[in-house]
Design a protein around this motif. Structure first.
Motif, PDB file in Angstrom:
ATOM      1  N   GLY A 130      -6.421   2.518  -1.402  1.00 58.30           N
ATOM      2  CA  GLY A 130      -6.340   1.852  -0.110  1.00 58.30           C
ATOM      3  C   GLY A 130      -6.083   0.375  -0.275  1.00 58.30           C
ATOM      4  O   GLY A 130      -5.751  -0.113  -1.347  1.00 58.30           O
ATOM      5  N   LEU A 175      -5.417  -4.675  -2.925  1.00 60.40           N
ATOM      6  CA  LEU A 175      -5.329  -3.232  -3.094  1.00 60.40           C
ATOM      7  C   LEU A 175      -6.642  -2.724  -3.677  1.00 60.40           C
ATOM      8  O   LEU A 175      -7.199  -3.314  -4.599  1.00 60.40           O
ATOM      9  CB  LEU A 175      -4.180  -2.871  -4.035  1.00 60.40           C
ATOM     10  N   LEU A 206       0.835  -1.195   0.000  1.00 62.36           N
ATOM     11  CA  LEU A 206       0.000   0.000   0.000  1.00 62.36           C
ATOM     12  C   LEU A 206       0.872   1.248   0.000  1.00 62.36           C
ATOM     13  O   LEU A 206       0.614   2.192  -0.749  1.00 62.36           O
ATOM     14  CB  LEU A 206      -0.940   0.009   1.208  1.00 62.36           C
ATOM     15  N   ASN A 207       1.928   1.254   0.804  1.00 67.32           N
ATOM     16  CA  ASN A 207       2.828   2.406   0.830  1.00 67.32           C
ATOM     17  C   ASN A 207       3.467   2.634  -0.538  1.00 67.32           C
ATOM     18  O   ASN A 207       3.673   3.773  -0.949  1.00 67.32           O
ATOM     19  CB  ASN A 207       3.916   2.231   1.888  1.00 67.32           C
ATOM     20  N   LYS A 213       0.041   3.394  -3.160  1.00 65.26           N
ATOM     21  CA  LYS A 213      -1.008   4.370  -2.814  1.00 65.26           C
ATOM     22  C   LYS A 213      -0.834   5.679  -3.581  1.00 65.26           C
ATOM     23  O   LYS A 213       0.239   6.243  -3.634  1.00 65.26           O
ATOM     24  CB  LYS A 213      -1.039   4.650  -1.326  1.00 65.26           C
TER      25      LYS A 213
END
Length: 71
Positions: free
Chosen positions: A36, A46, A10-11, A14
């Motif tokens: 998200g 995701l 996600l990091n 995103k």
């Protein structure tokens, strides 16, 4: 996608603009933004929001995504 990796993924993804590249995904060739991540009955994935329809959906394999633009 393992639960332990979902935060890292996600990091990384995103806010990125992505295209769905899996021929068998219902949203094949759609372009959207990674907004998200979440746990579903299928497993962690995701969450993508399409630009054209504003629909949100999940992708469970990052190999089925291609980053078009990083944010």
């Amino acid at each position: 996608m393992e639960n332990s990796n979902i935060e890292k993924l996600l990091n990384y993804y995103k806010g990125s603009e992505v295209r769905i590249t899996d021929d068998y995904h219902p949203h094949f060739n759609a372009i959207g933004e990674v907004v998200g991540a979440g746990e579903t009955t299928t497993g962690p994935g995701l969450k993508i929001k399409r630009f054209d329809t504003q629909e949100t959906f999940f992708v469970f394999d990052v190999n089925h995504l291609k980053i078009i633009k990083r944010k």
